[in-house]
Design a protein around this motif. Structure first.
Motif, PDB file in Angstrom:
ATOM      1  N   PRO A  50      -6.693  19.223  18.791  1.00 16.83           N
ATOM      2  CA  PRO A  50      -7.401  17.739  18.719  1.00 16.83           C
ATOM      3  C   PRO A  50      -7.058  18.756  16.695  1.00 16.83           C
ATOM      4  O   PRO A  50      -6.992  19.714  17.096  1.00 16.83           O
ATOM      5  CB  PRO A  50      -9.152  18.861  18.646  1.00 16.83           C
ATOM      6  CG  PRO A  50      -8.191  19.324  19.932  1.00 16.83           C
ATOM      7  CD  PRO A  50      -6.698  19.392  19.889  1.00 16.83           C
ATOM      8  N   SER A  51      -6.828  17.983  15.643  1.00 19.57           N
ATOM      9  CA  SER A  51      -7.096  18.043  13.973  1.00 19.57           C
ATOM     10  C   SER A  51      -8.353  18.914  14.047  1.00 19.57           C
ATOM     11  O   SER A  51      -9.512  18.750  14.295  1.00 19.57           O
ATOM     12  CB  SER A  51      -6.608  17.017  13.635  1.00 19.57           C
ATOM     13  OG  SER A  51      -6.085  15.959  13.818  1.00 19.57           O
ATOM     14  N   ALA A  52      -8.402  20.096  12.675  1.00 21.90           N
ATOM     15  CA  ALA A  52      -9.449  20.411  12.976  1.00 21.90           C
ATOM     16  C   ALA A  52      -9.894  20.737  11.716  1.00 21.90           C
ATOM     17  O   ALA A  52      -8.412  21.034  10.717  1.00 21.90           O
ATOM     18  CB  ALA A  52      -8.727  22.114  13.141  1.00 21.90           C
ATOM     19  N   GLU A  53     -10.621  21.221  10.994  1.00 23.86           N
ATOM     20  CA  GLU A  53     -10.881  21.453   9.273  1.00 23.86           C
ATOM     21  C   GLU A  53     -12.480  22.877   9.027  1.00 23.86           C
ATOM     22  O   GLU A  53     -12.852  22.423   9.977  1.00 23.86           O
ATOM     23  CB  GLU A  53     -11.567  20.079   8.838  1.00 23.86           C
ATOM     24  CG  GLU A  53     -11.799  19.989   7.227  1.00 23.86           C
ATOM     25  CD  GLU A  53     -12.146  18.633   6.464  1.00 23.86           C
ATOM     26  OE1 GLU A  53     -11.317  17.893   6.657  1.00 23.86           O
ATOM     27  OE2 GLU A  53     -13.487  18.769   7.142  1.00 23.86           O
ATOM     28  N   LEU A  54     -11.789  23.467   8.937  1.00 25.80           N
ATOM     29  CA  LEU A  54     -12.839  24.827   8.421  1.00 25.80           C
ATOM     30  C   LEU A  54     -12.620  25.123   6.995  1.00 25.80           C
ATOM     31  O   LEU A  54     -11.733  24.599   5.587  1.00 25.80           O
ATOM     32  CB  LEU A  54     -12.040  26.124   8.556  1.00 25.80           C
ATOM     33  CG  LEU A  54     -12.403  27.408   8.929  1.00 25.80           C
ATOM     34  CD1 LEU A  54     -12.403  27.580   9.834  1.00 25.80           C
ATOM     35  CD2 LEU A  54     -12.433  28.311   7.900  1.00 25.80           C
ATOM     36  N   GLU A  55     -14.408  25.053   6.622  1.00 24.21           N
ATOM     37  CA  GLU A  55     -14.898  25.536   5.330  1.00 24.21           C
ATOM     38  C   GLU A  55     -15.602  27.135   5.338  1.00 24.21           C
ATOM     39  O   GLU A  55     -16.342  26.865   6.370  1.00 24.21           O
ATOM     40  CB  GLU A  55     -15.993  24.511   5.316  1.00 24.21           C
ATOM     41  CG  GLU A  55     -16.436  24.430   3.786  1.00 24.21           C
ATOM     42  CD  GLU A  55     -17.313  23.771   2.904  1.00 24.21           C
ATOM     43  OE1 GLU A  55     -18.151  23.570   2.167  1.00 24.21           O
ATOM     44  OE2 GLU A  55     -17.393  22.348   4.462  1.00 24.21           O
ATOM     45  N   ASP A  56     -15.245  27.774   4.621  1.00 15.34           N
ATOM     46  CA  ASP A  56     -15.802  29.038   4.677  1.00 15.34           C
ATOM     47  C   ASP A  56     -17.255  29.105   3.470  1.00 15.34           C
ATOM     48  O   ASP A  56     -16.071  28.726   1.602  1.00 15.34           O
ATOM     49  CB  ASP A  56     -14.558  30.175   3.939  1.00 15.34           C
ATOM     50  CG  ASP A  56     -15.501  31.309   3.757  1.00 15.34           C
ATOM     51  OD1 ASP A  56     -16.271  31.925   4.798  1.00 15.34           O
ATOM     52  OD2 ASP A  56     -14.459  32.340   4.274  1.00 15.34           O
ATOM     53  N   THR A  57     -17.795  29.481   3.575  1.00 14.61           N
ATOM     54  CA  THR A  57     -18.949  28.686   1.942  1.00 14.61           C
ATOM     55  C   THR A  57     -19.597  30.330   2.835  1.00 14.61           C
ATOM     56  O   THR A  57     -19.268  31.533   3.496  1.00 14.61           O
ATOM     57  CB  THR A  57     -19.706  28.246   3.091  1.00 14.61           C
ATOM     58  OG1 THR A  57     -20.618  28.881   4.101  1.00 14.61           O
ATOM     59  CG2 THR A  57     -19.915  26.777   3.337  1.00 14.61           C
ATOM     60  N   PRO A  58     -19.994  30.805   1.578  1.00 15.78           N
ATOM     61  CA  PRO A  58     -20.776  32.542   1.633  1.00 15.78           C
ATOM     62  C   PRO A  58     -21.606  32.617   2.220  1.00 15.78           C
ATOM     63  O   PRO A  58     -21.683  33.838   2.912  1.00 15.78           O
ATOM     64  CB  PRO A  58     -21.833  32.287   0.516  1.00 15.78           C
ATOM     65  CG  PRO A  58     -20.857  31.238  -0.954  1.00 15.78           C
ATOM     66  CD  PRO A  58     -20.317  30.046   0.373  1.00 15.78           C
ATOM     67  N   GLU A  59     -22.674  31.816   2.965  1.00 18.75           N
ATOM     68  CA  GLU A  59     -23.141  32.054   4.383  1.00 18.75           C
ATOM     69  C   GLU A  59     -23.028  31.816   5.577  1.00 18.75           C
ATOM     70  O   GLU A  59     -23.213  32.579   6.838  1.00 18.75           O
ATOM     71  CB  GLU A  59     -24.825  30.491   4.206  1.00 18.75           C
ATOM     72  CG  GLU A  59     -25.683  31.196   3.124  1.00 18.75           C
ATOM     73  CD  GLU A  59     -25.646  32.957   2.876  1.00 18.75           C
ATOM     74  OE1 GLU A  59     -26.312  33.157   4.021  1.00 18.75           O
ATOM     75  OE2 GLU A  59     -25.903  33.504   2.172  1.00 18.75           O
ATOM     76  N   ALA A  60     -21.880  30.735   5.779  1.00 20.15           N
ATOM     77  CA  ALA A  60     -21.073  30.475   7.085  1.00 20.15           C
ATOM     78  C   ALA A  60     -19.408  30.185   7.026  1.00 20.15           C
ATOM     79  O   ALA A  60     -19.260  29.759   6.369  1.00 20.15           O
ATOM     80  CB  ALA A  60     -21.841  29.429   8.073  1.00 20.15           C
ATOM     81  N   ILE A  61     -19.365  29.497   8.497  1.00 21.55           N
ATOM     82  CA  ILE A  61     -18.068  29.157   8.585  1.00 21.55           C
ATOM     83  C   ILE A  61     -18.343  27.925   9.293  1.00 21.55           C
ATOM     84  O   ILE A  61     -19.229  27.533  10.299  1.00 21.55           O
ATOM     85  CB  ILE A  61     -17.338  29.626   9.638  1.00 21.55           C
ATOM     86  CG1 ILE A  61     -16.845  31.116   8.907  1.00 21.55           C
ATOM     87  CG2 ILE A  61     -15.993  29.189   9.683  1.00 21.55           C
ATOM     88  CD1 ILE A  61     -15.821  30.771   7.787  1.00 21.55           C
TER      89      ILE A  61
END
Length: 155
Positions: A50-61
């Motif tokens: 599966p294709s994935a997209e990860l976003e790293d914000t100050p509070e969560a992944i």
């Protein structure tokens, strides 16, 4: 997954008949065709990832995976403080009543994807939602990683 033995020189009986570049290219094409899902009708050789997209914000992944054609109950999600493992199985529902051939380009079978996380997360606060073929995971960061700032001395 089957193991395929590649023998590019299987038709050569004498050293005088060494292969040309065209012969080697044809053998490589044949090998890759065997590995493709529609090459010889045996689509099990190529795994579904599966294709994935990860976003790293100050509070969560925030992690999104594209996994169409499944139901939420078919997914197994395991979260550790440093990685996420998603696995499941897409099952074929092809039925033929008469004696006929069925050709399918859909990929069926088991899959697994392990995604390392850039920071520690709270495993007990993970939240998952599956809608329209998209799996969305919200993984809150652990308190120690949110506040972690490292000063680097320049020499």
């Amino acid at each position: 997954m089957a193991i395929i033995q590649w023998r590019p020189f299987r038709d050569i009986t004498h050293w005088e008949s060494l292969p040309t570049i065209d012969t080697l290219q044809a053998e490589m094409n044949r090998l890759f065709q065997q590995l493709s899902p529609s090459g010889n009708g045996d689509g099990e050789l190529m795994a579904f990832i599966p294709s994935a997209e990860l976003e790293d914000t100050p509070e969560a992944i925030h992690l999104k995976l594209e996994i169409p054609g499944l139901e939420a109950k078919d997914l197994d999600i395991q979260v550790t403080d440093r990685s996420v493992s998603i696995s499941g199985e897409r099952k074929s529902e092809t039925k033929t009543e008469e004696k006929g051939a069925v050709r399918s380009e859909f990929r069926y079978g088991k899959f697994e994807r392990i995604i390392p996380l850039p920071v520690q997360v709270k495993t007990d606060a993970a939240h998952a939602e599956y809608k329209n073929g998209i799996l969305t995971l919200d993984l809150p960061k652990s308190a120690e990683d949110k506040k972690k700032v490292v000063k680097v001395e320049v020499k």
